[in-house]
Design a protein around this motif. Structure first.
Motif, PDB file in Angstrom:
ATOM      1  N   LEU A  37      48.193  23.562  -3.509  1.00 42.66           N
ATOM      2  CA  LEU A  37      47.716  22.238  -3.125  1.00 42.66           C
ATOM      3  C   LEU A  37      48.014  21.958  -1.651  1.00 42.66           C
ATOM      4  N   ALA A  38      49.182  22.385  -1.180  1.00 41.72           N
ATOM      5  CA  ALA A  38      49.532  22.216   0.234  1.00 41.72           C
ATOM      6  C   ALA A  38      48.558  22.975   1.129  1.00 41.72           C
ATOM      7  N   ALA A  39      48.145  24.171   0.702  1.00 44.28           N
ATOM      8  CA  ALA A  39      47.171  24.941   1.479  1.00 44.28           C
ATOM      9  C   ALA A  39      45.840  24.203   1.563  1.00 44.28           C
ATOM     10  N   PHE A  40      45.395  23.640   0.450  1.00 49.46           N
ATOM     11  CA  PHE A  40      44.138  22.885   0.458  1.00 49.46           C
ATOM     12  C   PHE A  40      44.256  21.634   1.330  1.00 49.46           C
ATOM     13  N   ILE A  41      45.414  20.990   1.300  1.00 50.25           N
ATOM     14  CA  ILE A  41      45.615  19.800   2.126  1.00 50.25           C
ATOM     15  C   ILE A  41      45.616  20.170   3.600  1.00 50.25           C
ATOM     16  N   PHE A  42      46.301  21.272   3.949  1.00 48.82           N
ATOM     17  CA  PHE A  42      46.431  21.642   5.351  1.00 48.82           C
ATOM     18  C   PHE A  42      45.138  22.197   5.943  1.00 48.82           C
ATOM     19  N   PHE A  43      44.462  23.070   5.218  1.00 51.72           N
ATOM     20  CA  PHE A  43      43.313  23.779   5.770  1.00 51.72           C
ATOM     21  C   PHE A  43      41.978  23.072   5.561  1.00 51.72           C
ATOM     22  N   THR A  44      41.957  21.944   4.854  1.00 57.26           N
ATOM     23  CA  THR A  44      40.715  21.190   4.693  1.00 57.26           C
ATOM     24  C   THR A  44      40.966  19.725   5.001  1.00 57.26           C
ATOM     25  N   ARG A  45      39.898  18.989   5.119  1.00 59.07           N
ATOM     26  CA  ARG A  45      39.985  17.534   5.316  1.00 59.07           C
ATOM     27  C   ARG A  45      39.595  16.791   4.041  1.00 59.07           C
ATOM     28  N   LEU A  46      39.508  17.508   2.952  1.00 63.59           N
ATOM     29  CA  LEU A  46      39.199  16.878   1.670  1.00 63.59           C
ATOM     30  C   LEU A  46      40.452  16.157   1.166  1.00 63.59           C
ATOM     31  N   CYS A  58      56.819  22.898   0.846  1.00 63.63           N
ATOM     32  CA  CYS A  58      55.688  23.662   0.295  1.00 63.63           C
ATOM     33  C   CYS A  58      54.700  24.099   1.367  1.00 63.63           C
ATOM     34  N   PHE A  59      54.707  23.422   2.515  1.00 66.96           N
ATOM     35  CA  PHE A  59      53.773  23.757   3.585  1.00 66.96           C
ATOM     36  C   PHE A  59      54.230  24.965   4.403  1.00 66.96           C
ATOM     37  N   LYS A  60      55.452  25.448   4.160  1.00 61.19           N
ATOM     38  CA  LYS A  60      55.973  26.564   4.947  1.00 61.19           C
ATOM     39  C   LYS A  60      55.345  27.900   4.584  1.00 61.19           C
ATOM     40  N   ASN A  61      54.894  28.062   3.354  1.00 58.56           N
ATOM     41  CA  ASN A  61      54.353  29.344   2.897  1.00 58.56           C
ATOM     42  C   ASN A  61      52.920  29.202   2.381  1.00 58.56           C
ATOM     43  N   ILE A  62      52.069  28.554   3.147  1.00 63.52           N
ATOM     44  CA  ILE A  62      50.709  28.306   2.659  1.00 63.52           C
ATOM     45  C   ILE A  62      49.705  29.369   3.097  1.00 63.52           C
ATOM     46  N   VAL A  63      50.054  30.179   4.071  1.00 63.80           N
ATOM     47  CA  VAL A  63      49.096  31.158   4.583  1.00 63.80           C
ATOM     48  C   VAL A  63      48.700  32.155   3.495  1.00 63.80           C
ATOM     49  N   SER A  64      49.609  32.447   2.573  1.00 63.85           N
ATOM     50  CA  SER A  64      49.277  33.396   1.503  1.00 63.85           C
ATOM     51  C   SER A  64      48.202  32.845   0.563  1.00 63.85           C
ATOM     52  N   HIS A  65      47.971  31.551   0.597  1.00 65.21           N
ATOM     53  CA  HIS A  65      46.934  30.939  -0.243  1.00 65.21           C
ATOM     54  C   HIS A  65      45.676  30.604   0.554  1.00 65.21           C
ATOM     55  N   ALA A  67      43.152  32.449   1.385  1.00 64.09           N
ATOM     56  CA  ALA A  67      41.903  32.980   0.816  1.00 64.09           C
ATOM     57  C   ALA A  67      41.343  32.044  -0.264  1.00 64.09           C
ATOM     58  N   LEU A  68      42.213  31.382  -1.016  1.00 64.12           N
ATOM     59  CA  LEU A  68      41.731  30.413  -2.009  1.00 64.12           C
ATOM     60  C   LEU A  68      40.965  29.276  -1.331  1.00 64.12           C
ATOM     61  N   VAL A  69      41.480  28.840  -0.199  1.00 65.93           N
ATOM     62  CA  VAL A  69      40.788  27.802   0.561  1.00 65.93           C
ATOM     63  C   VAL A  69      39.446  28.340   1.062  1.00 65.93           C
ATOM     64  N   GLY A  70      39.411  29.619   1.408  1.00 68.36           N
ATOM     65  CA  GLY A  70      38.172  30.248   1.841  1.00 68.36           C
ATOM     66  C   GLY A  70      37.104  30.219   0.767  1.00 68.36           C
ATOM     67  N   TRP A  71      37.525  30.411  -0.488  1.00 67.43           N
ATOM     68  CA  TRP A  71      36.556  30.326  -1.593  1.00 67.43           C
ATOM     69  C   TRP A  71      35.970  28.930  -1.679  1.00 67.43           C
ATOM     70  N   LEU A  72      36.793  27.910  -1.469  1.00 66.66           N
ATOM     71  CA  LEU A  72      36.288  26.534  -1.532  1.00 66.66           C
ATOM     72  C   LEU A  72      35.344  26.239  -0.375  1.00 66.66           C
ATOM     73  N   THR A  73      35.765  26.542   0.852  1.00 67.51           N
ATOM     74  CA  THR A  73      34.922  26.221   2.006  1.00 67.51           C
ATOM     75  C   THR A  73      33.625  27.023   1.975  1.00 67.51           C
ATOM     76  N   ALA A  74      33.722  28.299   1.601  1.00 70.29           N
ATOM     77  CA  ALA A  74      32.515  29.125   1.510  1.00 70.29           C
ATOM     78  C   ALA A  74      31.613  28.645   0.383  1.00 70.29           C
TER      79      ALA A  74
END
Length: 186
Positions: A37-46, A58-65, A67-74
């Motif tokens: 969820l932190a990855a989605f919050i950080f990497f998107t404006r949704l 939780c925001f310290k280790n979001i880079v590993s997630h 690709a999941l954000v990539g699936w959403l944006t793509a």
């Protein structure tokens, strides 16, 4: 009496250990979900921040997630690409898909790319490159770099049939983000 009680105590101890393991597994799952969820919050404006309050840790280790954000944006970009291609020319559909990605991510990646071009275009030493990259203003190298980036992206995607263009976006975005996160974590 003690011989009969031993199996019962042994079973009780095993049950308590299993309950503790289950509790630890549940805590780990919740922690993983908060990092996602932190990855989605950080990497998107949704507005994912409305779903739950995510601790700063939780925001310290979001880079590993990432690709999941990539699936959403793509996925959203391809959805817009296919939907608009039904009623508008393919060139306009591609531009709408590009704009969708920019709006979803808040131009986070493009801002970083412009900083990269400015820093390496105008910097002469490591310290100067980093100082330029931290500057919030965009320079001429950043502008030219973004023009070439968007032009190349548009030309490459528009050279494909619309169905294949959607597949390329859907596969490319999460793949590139996944590879980037692996490079960062090696």
């Amino acid at each position: 009496g003690s011989v009969c009680a031993y199996p019962i105590l042994d079973s009780a101890v095993r049950m308590i250990n299993e309950m503790y393991s289950f509790k630890q597994a549940a805590i780990t799952k919740i922690s993983d979900m908060l990092r996602i969820l932190a990855a989605f919050i950080f990497f998107t404006r949704l507005p994912f921040w409305r779903l739950a309050e995510v601790p700063a840790a939780c925001f310290k280790n979001i880079v590993s997630h990432w690709a999941l954000v990539g699936w959403l944006t793509a996925g959203l970009s391809v959805l817009v690409l296919y939907a608009t291609s039904l009623i508008l020319p393919p060139s306009v559909a591609i531009l709408c898909a590009m704009i969708t990605r920019l709006l979803i991510t808040g131009c986070l990646h493009e801002d970083g790319l412009a900083d990269f071009f400015d820093g390496f275009g105008g910097g002469t030493s490591r310290e100067r490159i980093l100082a330029i990259m931290k500057d919030s203003h965009i320079g001429s190298y950043g502008v030219i770099g973004l023009i070439f980036y968007f032009g190349l992206f548009y030309l490459l995607v528009s050279s494909l049939p619309i169905e294949l263009a959607g597949c390329a976006i859907l596969a490319g975005d999460p793949f590139c983000k996944g590879v980037s996160s692996m490079i960062i974590h090696r």
